[in-house]
Design an enzyme around this catalytic site. Sequence first.
Site, PDB file in Angstrom:
ATOM      1  N   LYS A  54       0.830  -1.214   0.000  1.00 28.77           N
ATOM      2  CA  LYS A  54       0.000   0.000   0.000  1.00 28.77           C
ATOM      3  C   LYS A  54       0.860   1.258   0.000  1.00 28.77           C
ATOM      4  O   LYS A  54       0.637   2.178  -0.770  1.00 28.77           O
ATOM      5  CB  LYS A  54      -0.897   0.053   1.254  1.00 28.77           C
ATOM      6  CG  LYS A  54      -1.838  -1.099   1.420  1.00 28.77           C
ATOM      7  CD  LYS A  54      -2.678  -0.962   2.685  1.00 28.77           C
ATOM      8  CE  LYS A  54      -1.875  -0.980   3.964  1.00 28.77           C
ATOM      9  NZ  LYS A  54      -1.194  -2.254   4.244  1.00 28.77           N
ATOM     10  N   ARG A  90      11.648  -5.845   4.617  1.00 28.04           N
ATOM     11  CA  ARG A  90      11.296  -4.421   4.516  1.00 28.04           C
ATOM     12  C   ARG A  90      12.242  -3.586   5.377  1.00 28.04           C
ATOM     13  O   ARG A  90      12.570  -3.936   6.484  1.00 28.04           O
ATOM     14  CB  ARG A  90       9.856  -4.201   4.998  1.00 28.04           C
ATOM     15  CG  ARG A  90       9.537  -2.703   5.168  1.00 28.04           C
ATOM     16  CD  ARG A  90       8.087  -2.391   5.033  1.00 28.04           C
ATOM     17  NE  ARG A  90       7.286  -2.834   6.162  1.00 28.04           N
ATOM     18  CZ  ARG A  90       5.959  -2.642   6.239  1.00 28.04           C
ATOM     19  NH1 ARG A  90       5.328  -2.011   5.262  1.00 28.04           N
ATOM     20  NH2 ARG A  90       5.289  -3.073   7.270  1.00 28.04           N
ATOM     21  N   ARG A  94      -9.106   1.326   8.895  1.00 26.20           N
ATOM     22  CA  ARG A  94      -8.705  -0.052   9.189  1.00 26.20           C
ATOM     23  C   ARG A  94      -9.795  -0.796   9.944  1.00 26.20           C
ATOM     24  O   ARG A  94      -9.640  -1.976  10.231  1.00 26.20           O
ATOM     25  CB  ARG A  94      -7.447  -0.018  10.045  1.00 26.20           C
ATOM     26  CG  ARG A  94      -6.181  -0.384   9.303  1.00 26.20           C
ATOM     27  CD  ARG A  94      -5.078  -0.469  10.338  1.00 26.20           C
ATOM     28  NE  ARG A  94      -3.904  -1.148   9.905  1.00 26.20           N
ATOM     29  CZ  ARG A  94      -2.857  -0.551   9.370  1.00 26.20           C
ATOM     30  NH1 ARG A  94      -2.867   0.734   9.120  1.00 26.20           N
ATOM     31  NH2 ARG A  94      -1.788  -1.257   9.073  1.00 26.20           N
ATOM     32  N   ARG A 113      11.493  -2.202  11.236  1.00 23.49           N
ATOM     33  CA  ARG A 113      10.502  -1.813  12.249  1.00 23.49           C
ATOM     34  C   ARG A 113      10.323  -2.915  13.287  1.00 23.49           C
ATOM     35  O   ARG A 113      10.311  -4.089  12.946  1.00 23.49           O
ATOM     36  CB  ARG A 113       9.156  -1.527  11.573  1.00 23.49           C
ATOM     37  CG  ARG A 113       9.088  -0.137  10.951  1.00 23.49           C
ATOM     38  CD  ARG A 113       7.937   0.014   9.994  1.00 23.49           C
ATOM     39  NE  ARG A 113       6.686  -0.574  10.448  1.00 23.49           N
ATOM     40  CZ  ARG A 113       5.551  -0.544   9.742  1.00 23.49           C
ATOM     41  NH1 ARG A 113       5.524   0.058   8.573  1.00 23.49           N
ATOM     42  NH2 ARG A 113       4.452  -1.101  10.192  1.00 23.49           N
ATOM     43  N   ARG A 173      -0.333  -9.290  13.320  1.00 21.33           N
ATOM     44  CA  ARG A 173      -0.908  -8.211  12.496  1.00 21.33           C
ATOM     45  C   ARG A 173      -1.779  -8.778  11.385  1.00 21.33           C
ATOM     46  O   ARG A 173      -2.786  -8.176  11.019  1.00 21.33           O
ATOM     47  CB  ARG A 173       0.209  -7.337  11.933  1.00 21.33           C
ATOM     48  CG  ARG A 173       0.820  -6.451  13.022  1.00 21.33           C
ATOM     49  CD  ARG A 173       2.158  -5.904  12.611  1.00 21.33           C
ATOM     50  NE  ARG A 173       2.070  -5.002  11.500  1.00 21.33           N
ATOM     51  CZ  ARG A 173       3.070  -4.741  10.668  1.00 21.33           C
ATOM     52  NH1 ARG A 173       4.231  -5.337  10.821  1.00 21.33           N
ATOM     53  NH2 ARG A 173       2.916  -3.889   9.699  1.00 21.33           N
TER      54      ARG A 173
HETATM   55  P1  ADP Z   1       1.600  -1.575   7.445  1.00 19.30           P
HETATM   56  O1  ADP Z   1       2.533  -0.758   6.596  1.00 19.30           O
HETATM   57  O2  ADP Z   1       2.192  -2.846   7.852  1.00 19.30           O
HETATM   58  O3  ADP Z   1       0.248  -1.747   6.839  1.00 19.30           O
HETATM   59  P2  ADP Z   1       1.180   0.745   9.086  1.00 19.30           P
HETATM   60  O4  ADP Z   1       2.439   1.504   8.992  1.00 19.30           O
HETATM   61  O5  ADP Z   1       0.035   1.189   8.266  1.00 19.30           O
HETATM   62  O6  ADP Z   1       1.467  -0.795   8.816  1.00 19.30           O
HETATM   63  O7  ADP Z   1       0.702   0.668  10.597  1.00 19.30           O
HETATM   64  C1  ADP Z   1       1.564   0.265  11.638  1.00 19.30           C
HETATM   65  C2  ADP Z   1       0.769   0.190  12.944  1.00 19.30           C
HETATM   66  O8  ADP Z   1       0.213   1.477  13.250  1.00 19.30           O
HETATM   67  C3  ADP Z   1      -0.440  -0.742  12.902  1.00 19.30           C
HETATM   68  O9  ADP Z   1      -0.089  -2.089  13.175  1.00 19.30           O
HETATM   69  C4  ADP Z   1      -1.311  -0.138  14.007  1.00 19.30           C
HETATM   70  O10 ADP Z   1      -0.849  -0.467  15.287  1.00 19.30           O
HETATM   71  C5  ADP Z   1      -1.095   1.348  13.805  1.00 19.30           C
HETATM   72  N1  ADP Z   1      -2.084   1.950  12.871  1.00 19.30           N
HETATM   73  C6  ADP Z   1      -1.820   2.539  11.672  1.00 19.30           C
HETATM   74  N2  ADP Z   1      -2.961   2.972  11.094  1.00 19.30           N
HETATM   75  C7  ADP Z   1      -3.967   2.655  11.950  1.00 19.30           C
HETATM   76  C8  ADP Z   1      -5.372   2.822  11.925  1.00 19.30           C
HETATM   77  N3  ADP Z   1      -5.992   3.400  10.892  1.00 19.30           N
HETATM   78  N4  ADP Z   1      -6.090   2.357  12.985  1.00 19.30           N
HETATM   79  C9  ADP Z   1      -5.483   1.780  14.040  1.00 19.30           C
HETATM   80  N5  ADP Z   1      -4.164   1.591  14.127  1.00 19.30           N
HETATM   81  C10 ADP Z   1      -3.400   2.006  13.093  1.00 19.30           C
HETATM   82  P1  ADP Z   2       2.322  -1.767   3.201  1.00 15.81           P
HETATM   83  O1  ADP Z   2       2.343  -0.273   3.180  1.00 15.81           O
HETATM   84  O2  ADP Z   2       1.090  -2.350   2.577  1.00 15.81           O
HETATM   85  O3  ADP Z   2       2.564  -2.315   4.566  1.00 15.81           O
HETATM   86  P2  ADP Z   2       4.888  -1.612   1.784  1.00 15.81           P
HETATM   87  O4  ADP Z   2       4.594  -0.728   0.628  1.00 15.81           O
HETATM   88  O5  ADP Z   2       5.656  -1.027   2.901  1.00 15.81           O
HETATM   89  O6  ADP Z   2       3.518  -2.289   2.318  1.00 15.81           O
HETATM   90  O7  ADP Z   2       5.629  -2.922   1.237  1.00 15.81           O
HETATM   91  C1  ADP Z   2       6.047  -3.964   2.104  1.00 15.81           C
HETATM   92  C2  ADP Z   2       7.429  -4.479   1.691  1.00 15.81           C
HETATM   93  O8  ADP Z   2       7.317  -5.180   0.453  1.00 15.81           O
HETATM   94  C3  ADP Z   2       8.448  -3.381   1.437  1.00 15.81           C
HETATM   95  O9  ADP Z   2       9.722  -3.866   1.791  1.00 15.81           O
HETATM   96  C4  ADP Z   2       8.374  -3.111  -0.061  1.00 15.81           C
HETATM   97  O10 ADP Z   2       9.594  -2.611  -0.589  1.00 15.81           O
HETATM   98  C5  ADP Z   2       8.047  -4.517  -0.580  1.00 15.81           C
HETATM   99  N1  ADP Z   2       7.148  -4.515  -1.755  1.00 15.81           N
HETATM  100  C6  ADP Z   2       6.114  -3.671  -2.037  1.00 15.81           C
HETATM  101  N2  ADP Z   2       5.507  -3.991  -3.190  1.00 15.81           N
HETATM  102  C7  ADP Z   2       6.140  -5.093  -3.647  1.00 15.81           C
HETATM  103  C8  ADP Z   2       5.973  -5.926  -4.820  1.00 15.81           C
HETATM  104  N3  ADP Z   2       5.008  -5.682  -5.723  1.00 15.81           N
HETATM  105  N4  ADP Z   2       6.827  -6.967  -4.961  1.00 15.81           N
HETATM  106  C9  ADP Z   2       7.792  -7.222  -4.046  1.00 15.81           C
HETATM  107  N5  ADP Z   2       8.003  -6.489  -2.940  1.00 15.81           N
HETATM  108  C10 ADP Z   2       7.193  -5.437  -2.728  1.00 15.81           C
END
Ligand code: ADP
Ligand code: ADP
Length: 218
Positions: free
Chosen positions: A13, A127, A88, A160, A171
């Site tokens: 995302k 990541r 979320r 992270r 998660r």
């Molecule tokens: P990811 O990239 O793995 O999707 P995020 O960076 O979006 O994770 O979120 C990391 C953490 O921050 C989540 O596991 C949660 O604890 C918190 N968080 C982020 N966005 C939200 C939300 N909209 N509602 C509740 N918690 C959130």
């Molecule tokens: P999210 O915001 O949904 O948690 P990220 O954009 O941070 O996800 O991506 C999660 C991890 O996977 C990062 O290390 C990113 O560089 C990698 N990644 C993202 N898109 C792809 C893809 N299409 N193929 C392989 N790796 C990816």
Amino acid sequence: MKIIMLGAPGAGKGTQAMRIAEKYGIPHVSTGDILRANVKGDTPLGQKAKVFMNQGLLVPDDLVIDMLMDRIGQEDCKNGYVLDGFPRTIPQAESLDAALGKAGEKIDLAIDVDVPDDHIITRMGGRRACLGCGATYHIQFHPPKKEGICDVCAEKLILRDDDKAETVQKRLDVYHEQTQPLIDYYKKAGILKTVDGTMQMDSVFEAIVQILGESLWQ
Ligand code: ADP
Ligand code: ADP
Ligand code: ZN
């Protein structure tokens, strides 16, 4: 254009939201980034949020909703934005709809980046994140030019705490239970589009650009 990115943690995302933001000139609003900045700055919100984040749990709705409303009320969000990590939960989605509805606005599109759980587990360990600008890298699929250093802002990259294997499974469970129902919510609203997030990054982005292009002409 107001866009929501849906998908499991690690689906890509953030990666795609940053590209959309750049191409269409709208801000990338990531609740995870805002929360991590608060944790880093040790603000009252950060102190509360940290306890949940480190366990792989969601931060309570009231805290996140206020924080998000405040962000999208800012001047740079006037012409749209791409939301990454929000909503979320169903209550978050309903609060967003209600607030936008009051202003005569609405979300245009919800894009689900679809990736099965087994792909996610391998992605997360690789990541690396930049707390300076929110950029993400992958040691194998998208390495930075200089190891451990952000291409964009030159800050040190980190693994992270919540990307460690034991927290990732938690998660994913939280995602299936609390966030996945949003796919149906936006399907019913008629604004859901799905892309195959297992393709390589450039192909995922191409698919998204095509979807955005089509909806701009509707
Ligand atoms: P990811 O990239 O793995 O999707 P995020 O960076 O979006 O994770 O979120 C990391 C953490 O921050 C989540 O596991 C949660 O604890 C918190 N968080 C982020 N966005 C939200 C939300 N909209 N509602 C509740 N918690 C959130
Ligand atoms: P999210 O915001 O949904 O948690 P990220 O954009 O941070 O996800 O991506 C999660 C991890 O996977 C990062 O290390 C990113 O560089 C990698 N990644 C993202 N898109 C792809 C893809 N299409 N193929 C392989 N790796 C990816
Ligand atoms: Zn950076």
